[in-house]
Every structure is written in structure tokens, then in C-alpha cells.
Write a protein that holds these residues in place. Structure first.
Motif, PDB file in Angstrom:
ATOM      1  N   GLY A 115     -57.910 -95.664 -22.732  1.00 41.06           N
ATOM      2  CA  GLY A 115     -56.700 -95.558 -22.281  1.00 41.06           C
ATOM      3  C   GLY A 115     -56.543 -96.635 -21.074  1.00 41.06           C
ATOM      4  N   LYS A 132     -61.958 -91.663 -24.630  1.00 42.25           N
ATOM      5  CA  LYS A 132     -60.366 -91.790 -24.794  1.00 42.25           C
ATOM      6  C   LYS A 132     -60.207 -92.498 -23.206  1.00 42.25           C
ATOM      7  N   LEU A 136     -53.504 -85.339 -23.585  1.00 44.61           N
ATOM      8  CA  LEU A 136     -53.638 -84.510 -24.644  1.00 44.61           C
ATOM      9  C   LEU A 136     -54.869 -83.816 -24.643  1.00 44.61           C
ATOM     10  N   LYS A 151     -49.403 -90.179 -21.592  1.00 41.33           N
ATOM     11  CA  LYS A 151     -49.288 -88.802 -22.361  1.00 41.33           C
ATOM     12  C   LYS A 151     -50.424 -88.697 -23.373  1.00 41.33           C
ATOM     13  N   TRP A 152     -51.169 -89.572 -23.964  1.00 41.75           N
ATOM     14  CA  TRP A 152     -51.947 -89.575 -25.172  1.00 41.75           C
ATOM     15  C   TRP A 152     -53.248 -89.120 -24.525  1.00 41.75           C
ATOM     16  N   GLY A 198     -46.440 -93.501 -22.783  1.00 41.48           N
ATOM     17  CA  GLY A 198     -46.725 -92.905 -23.911  1.00 41.48           C
ATOM     18  C   GLY A 198     -48.397 -92.977 -24.044  1.00 41.48           C
TER      19      GLY A 198
END
Length: 71
Positions: free
Chosen positions: A10, A6, A65, A61-62, A58
Motif C-alpha cells: 500500500g 499489505k 480491511l 480503504k483496502w 481506495g
């Protein structure tokens, strides 16, 4: 999704966002602002310099999580 994967995705998304956004903002500036005064240039670059933060927030923020707990 594993946290490392992830973060890798990102990172690539943020780098791609900055590169593509800078290119598009420069193309728009060259095409549309060539005859404009210094205040129009200032306002355009001020707004376009701040606007890229919204999609970057955005993505970040992802990234922040928490992964879902497996059942």
C-alpha cells in the motif's frame, strides 16, 4: 496476506500514485493550458489537486480491511 506485506504494498502504491499523477497532471497542464488564462489554470490545478484523493482513498480503504479469518 500478512498485514506487514499489505502495508508495504500500500505504501508503494500510494507513493507511485502521487508521483505518476503529478507527472501526468503537469504534462497535461503544459501541453493544454499554455495559452489559457489564470482562471483556467486555477480551476485545473484545483480539480487535479483534489482528484488524486479518490484513488488514494481506495488504496487506504483496502489497507484498512481486516484480514479474513482462517477456517
Amino acid at each position: 496476506m500478512p498485514v506487514r506485506l499489505k502495508k508495504l504494498i500500500g505504501t508503494f502504491l500510494l507513493v507511485a500514485l502521487v508521483i505518476i499523477y503529478a507527472l501526468v497532471a503537469s504534462i497535461v497542464a503544459v501541453a493544454q493550458l499554455s495559452e489559457s488564462g489564470p482562471w483556467v489554470h486555477f480551476l485545473f490545478f484545483l480539480l487535479s489537486g483534489l482528484l488524486w484523493v479518490l484513488p488514494a482513498m481506495g488504496i487506504i480503504k483496502w489497507l484498512m480491511l481486516e484480514p479474513r479469518a482462517k477456517r
